[in-house]
Every structure is written in structure tokens, then in C-alpha cells.
Scaffold this motif. Structure first.
Motif, short mmCIF file in Angstrom:
data_model
loop_
_atom_site.label_atom_id
_atom_site.label_comp_id
_atom_site.label_asym_id
_atom_site.label_seq_id
_atom_site.Cartn_x
_atom_site.Cartn_y
_atom_site.Cartn_z
N ALA A 43 35.41 22.76 23.84
CA ALA A 43 36.32 22.49 24.95
C ALA A 43 37.74 22.39 24.43
O ALA A 43 37.97 21.97 23.29
N THR A 44 38.68 22.77 25.27
CA THR A 44 40.10 22.62 24.94
C THR A 44 40.79 21.76 26.00
O THR A 44 42.00 21.80 26.14
N ASP A 45 39.99 21.01 26.74
CA ASP A 45 40.54 20.15 27.79
C ASP A 45 39.95 18.74 27.75
O ASP A 45 39.88 18.05 28.76
N ALA A 46 39.51 18.33 26.57
CA ALA A 46 38.88 17.00 26.42
C ALA A 46 39.93 15.90 26.47
O ALA A 46 41.12 16.14 26.26
N ASP A 47 39.49 14.68 26.75
CA ASP A 47 40.40 13.53 26.74
C ASP A 47 40.75 13.11 25.32
O ASP A 47 41.86 12.66 25.07
N THR A 48 39.79 13.25 24.40
CA THR A 48 40.00 12.93 23.00
C THR A 48 39.26 13.95 22.15
O THR A 48 38.31 14.58 22.61
N MET A 49 39.69 14.09 20.89
CA MET A 49 39.00 14.99 19.98
C MET A 49 37.68 14.35 19.57
O MET A 49 37.64 13.20 19.12
N LEU B 60 38.59 19.58 21.80
CA LEU B 60 40.00 19.30 21.56
C LEU B 60 40.71 18.96 22.86
O LEU B 60 40.34 19.45 23.93
N THR B 61 41.77 18.15 22.75
CA THR B 61 42.63 17.91 23.91
C THR B 61 43.50 19.16 24.11
O THR B 61 43.64 19.97 23.18
N PRO B 62 44.11 19.32 25.27
CA PRO B 62 45.00 20.47 25.47
C PRO B 62 46.13 20.53 24.45
O PRO B 62 46.47 21.62 23.95
N GLU B 63 46.70 19.38 24.10
CA GLU B 63 47.79 19.36 23.12
C GLU B 63 47.29 19.79 21.74
O GLU B 63 47.97 20.53 21.03
N GLN B 64 46.10 19.32 21.37
CA GLN B 64 45.52 19.70 20.08
C GLN B 64 45.20 21.19 20.05
O GLN B 64 45.40 21.85 19.03
N ALA B 65 44.70 21.72 21.14
CA ALA B 65 44.39 23.16 21.21
C ALA B 65 45.66 23.98 21.00
O ALA B 65 45.65 24.97 20.26
N ARG B 66 46.76 23.56 21.62
CA ARG B 66 48.04 24.27 21.44
C ARG B 66 48.49 24.18 19.98
O ARG B 66 48.96 25.17 19.41
N GLU B 67 48.35 22.99 19.38
CA GLU B 67 48.77 22.83 17.99
C GLU B 67 47.91 23.67 17.05
O GLU B 67 48.44 24.29 16.12
N VAL B 68 46.62 23.71 17.29
CA VAL B 68 45.74 24.54 16.46
C VAL B 68 46.13 26.02 16.60
O VAL B 68 46.21 26.74 15.59
N PRO C 73 43.68 31.65 23.96
CA PRO C 73 43.10 30.40 24.45
C PRO C 73 41.65 30.19 24.02
O PRO C 73 41.19 29.06 23.95
N GLU C 74 40.93 31.25 23.74
CA GLU C 74 39.54 31.12 23.26
C GLU C 74 39.60 31.04 21.74
O GLU C 74 39.62 32.05 21.05
N LEU C 75 39.63 29.83 21.22
CA LEU C 75 39.79 29.64 19.79
C LEU C 75 38.54 30.06 19.03
O LEU C 75 37.42 29.88 19.50
#
Length: 69
Positions: A59-65, A25-33, A47-49
């Protein structure tokens, strides 16, 4: 909702004969999840989903999902 999008992406992959075991996931997607899970279950998973629909969050720091087999 992002969780519905993730489930749809996983199901689409499975229809093609693949079986995704992980997701990035991207950082924004991780926050939304995290926010959506908080709304659903009443607590922030942190932070550990937890696994999403049987897929480990790789990963929660990817460029794209992306999904990983």
C-alpha cells in the motif's frame, strides 16, 4: 534516507526471527521513496513501486509504515 530506514527496519525484524514479505507506506513515504529511487537509478518508477529489499509494496496510502509477514 528513507530507503536506509526501511532496510534497517527489515533487518531488525529478521533479527527477531520474522521474515517480512511486504511493506505499507504512507503517501509521503511513497513520494520520498520514488524520489530516492529516481536519484539512484535515473528514472521514476511511477506510482506502482517495485519491491523494496525483497518486500512487495502492499500500500502507498497507509496511516503509518508497517511491515507484513
Amino acid at each position: 534516507m528513507l530507503l536506509k530506514k526501511i532496510l534497517s527496519l527489515k533487518e531488525s525484524c529478521e533479527r527477531d526471527g520474522q521474515h517480512p514479505l511486504g511493506i505499507r507506506l504512507t503517501p509521503e513515504q511513497a513520494r520520498e521513496v520514488r524520489w530516492e529511487l529516481h536519484q539512484l537509478y535515473g528514472f521514476d518508477p511511477g506510482p506502482e513501486l517495485m519491491p523494496l529489499y525483497g518486500m512487495e509494496v502492499l500500500a502507498t496510502d497507509a496511516d503509518t509504515m508497517t511491515l507484513a509477514e
